[in-house]
Enzyme design. Structure first.
Site, PDB file in Angstrom:
ATOM      1  CE1 TYR A  37      -3.048  -3.152   0.974  1.00  0.00           C
ATOM      2  CE2 TYR A  37      -4.505  -1.267   0.711  1.00  0.00           C
ATOM      3  CZ  TYR A  37      -4.313  -2.628   0.775  1.00  0.00           C
ATOM      4  OH  TYR A  37      -5.388  -3.466   0.633  1.00  0.00           O
ATOM      5  CE  LYS A  87       3.767 -18.682   0.378  1.00  0.00           C
ATOM      6  NZ  LYS A  87       3.007 -19.949   0.454  1.00  0.00           N
ATOM      7  CG  ASP A 112       0.024 -20.796   1.977  1.00  0.00           C
ATOM      8  OD1 ASP A 112       0.526 -20.510   3.091  1.00  0.00           O
ATOM      9  OD2 ASP A 112       0.610 -21.513   1.140  1.00  0.00           O
ATOM     10  CG  ASP A 145      -7.471  -5.857   1.681  1.00  0.00           C
ATOM     11  OD1 ASP A 145      -8.506  -5.450   2.241  1.00  0.00           O
ATOM     12  OD2 ASP A 145      -7.356  -5.962   0.451  1.00  0.00           O
ATOM     13  CG  ASP A 152     -12.837  -8.780   2.455  1.00  0.00           C
ATOM     14  OD1 ASP A 152     -12.719  -7.865   3.300  1.00  0.00           O
ATOM     15  OD2 ASP A 152     -13.311  -8.585   1.320  1.00  0.00           O
TER      16      ASP A 152
HETATM   17  C1  IPM Z   1     -10.463  -2.375   3.237  1.00  0.00           C
HETATM   18  C2  IPM Z   1     -10.659  -2.054   1.788  1.00  0.00           C
HETATM   19  C3  IPM Z   1      -9.579  -1.068   1.367  1.00  0.00           C
HETATM   20  C4  IPM Z   1      -8.226  -1.727   1.593  1.00  0.00           C
HETATM   21  C5  IPM Z   1      -9.735  -0.583  -0.070  1.00  0.00           C
HETATM   22  C6  IPM Z   1     -11.097   0.017  -0.318  1.00  0.00           C
HETATM   23  C7  IPM Z   1      -8.654   0.393  -0.460  1.00  0.00           C
HETATM   24  O1  IPM Z   1     -10.635  -3.210   1.028  1.00  0.00           O
HETATM   25  O2  IPM Z   1     -10.630  -1.473   4.074  1.00  0.00           O
HETATM   26  O3  IPM Z   1     -10.190  -3.531   3.554  1.00  0.00           O
HETATM   27  O4  IPM Z   1      -7.694  -2.395   0.697  1.00  0.00           O
HETATM   28  O5  IPM Z   1      -7.717  -1.567   2.678  1.00  0.00           O
HETATM   29 MN    MN Z   2     -10.455  -5.019   2.162  1.00  0.00          MN
END
Ligand code: IPM
Ligand code: MN
Length: 358
Positions: free
Chosen positions: A138, A197, A230, A254, A258
């Site tokens: 990032y 990793k 992984d 990130d 999710d």
């Molecule tokens: C998150 C989102 C952001 C990230 C995006 C929207 C830039 O996916 O907050 O997890 O990658 O951090």
């Molecule tokens: Mn995200």
């Protein structure tokens, strides 16, 4: 005199304003019950403002945001704007400029919420991911040469300094000491698992391992573990109960947060905080703007309300934050589902339920 806090509210785009309205309802109920004052200032950052003015965040707004006690963010995004503009211009800019170097994402299965993981109960999915939030891929270093030709060559660098890793790691060890499973009375020890990793990213491994061992030596009460990213995905699905606190780099964080959100019942329930322990932190539901549910009073506000609970804790109002969390845990069993439009309640009704329970 009652204690007071200044909160910047960024409702954002899509369903952001709808879920933030419910979050504010619950924050106000908490303020009243626990005897503190919340002064809210709304900022219209996001896609609509960008389309109107061509501006993402101005330097003046940024300077103002730095004067608040916390920021409460809905969601930012607009399908008609090229990917990257709002992400980099608003969300990432705020994270970087406010130096919110920790992204704190609890993976918590609330009672009555259906996990896609068969047979997993709330006590099985109850861990926290600490994602380094400013560095790594990032950082935005790299480039592309001979763009548009068959010889195009792109580089995107994963960059970390010792200092960046160390401050995030210290936060993670402190967090594991205070909020690990032993400290919460639900496990035999406090554990911090580093996720990376190291078999491929060997330079990163040298740096992260060194910091992990060095800072870890100051925390003999926190057991250290290591997993490849992984394998971590596999364990998060098969044996989530093995995790307590996880620390990882930005992009891996990130991705796995999710996955964690999916296991806890989806983005409708997943909350997160962008933390600067010495500055201004920002709390958000981690789902997006959900354009297809916008304006329908159908989206799930639980994640936004959970982000509100995290915000209260960060202000030092721990009992209020815990009470909001407890009210969420009493509300989720009444809901049919955590999916938009299938909750058995409207967005506003869910907010009312949590506020009344509180
Ligand atoms: C998150 C989102 C952001 C990230 C995006 C929207 C830039 O996916 O907050 O997890 O990658 O951090
Ligand atoms: Mn995200």
């Amino acid at each position: 005199m009652a204690k007071g806090y200044k909160i910047a509210v960024l409702p954002g785009d899509g369903t952001g304003p709808e879920v933030i309205a419910e979050g504010c309802k619950v924050l106000d109920a908490a303020a009243q019950k626990f005897g503190f004052k919340l002064e809210r200032h709304v900022y219209d950052l996001g896609g609509k403002r960008y389309l109107r003015t061509g501006e993402t965040v101005s330097d003046a707004t940024l300077a103002e945001l730095k004067t608040f006690d916390a920021i409460y963010l809905g969601a930012i995004g607009d399908p008609s704007i090229k990917p990257g503009i709002l992400e980099k211009g608003v969300l990432l800019r705020l994270r970087f400029e406010l130096d919110q170097y920790v992204n704190l994402r609890p993976a918590k299965l609330y009672p009555g919420v259906k996990s896609p993981l068969a047979g997993k109960r709330p006590e099985d999915i109850d861990y926290t991911i600490i994602r380094e939030n400013c560095g790594g891929l990032y950082t935005g270093m790299g480039g592309i040469s001979r763009k548009g030709t068959k010889d195009a060559c792109a580089v995107q660098n994963m960059v970390y300094t010792y200092g960046q890793v160390a401050r995030c790691m210290r936060y993670a060890f402190e967090y594991a000491r205070k909020h690990g499973k032993k400290s919460r009375g639900i496990g035999p020890r406090n554990t911090l698992a580093m996720v990376l990793k190291t078999n491929v990213l060997t330079y990163m491994a040298d740096l992260w391992n060194e910091v992990f061992e060095e800072i870890g030596a100051e925390y003999p009460d926190v057991t250290r573990e290591y997993y490849h990213v992984d394998a971590t995905c596999l364990y998060m699905v098969n044996s989530p109960e093995m995790f307590d606190v996880i620390v990882t780099e930005n992009m891996f964080g990130d991705i796995i947060t999710d996955l964690a959100a999916a296991t806890q019942g989806g983005l409708g329930v997943a909350a997160g905080g962008n933390i600067n322990p010495d500055g201004v932190s920002m709390f958000e539901p981690i789902g997006g703007t959900a354009p297809m549910w916008t304006g329908k009073n159908a989206i799930n506000p639980i994640a936004a309300i959970g982000a509100g609970a995290m915000l209260l804790r960060a202000l030092g109002e721990e009992p209020a934050g815990n009470a909001v969390e407890a009210a969420i845990a009493k509300t989720t069993p009444k809901m049919k589902s955590q999916l938009a439009n299938e909750m058995g309640f409207t967005t506003t009704q869910v907010g009312d339920l949590v506020a009344e329970t509180l």
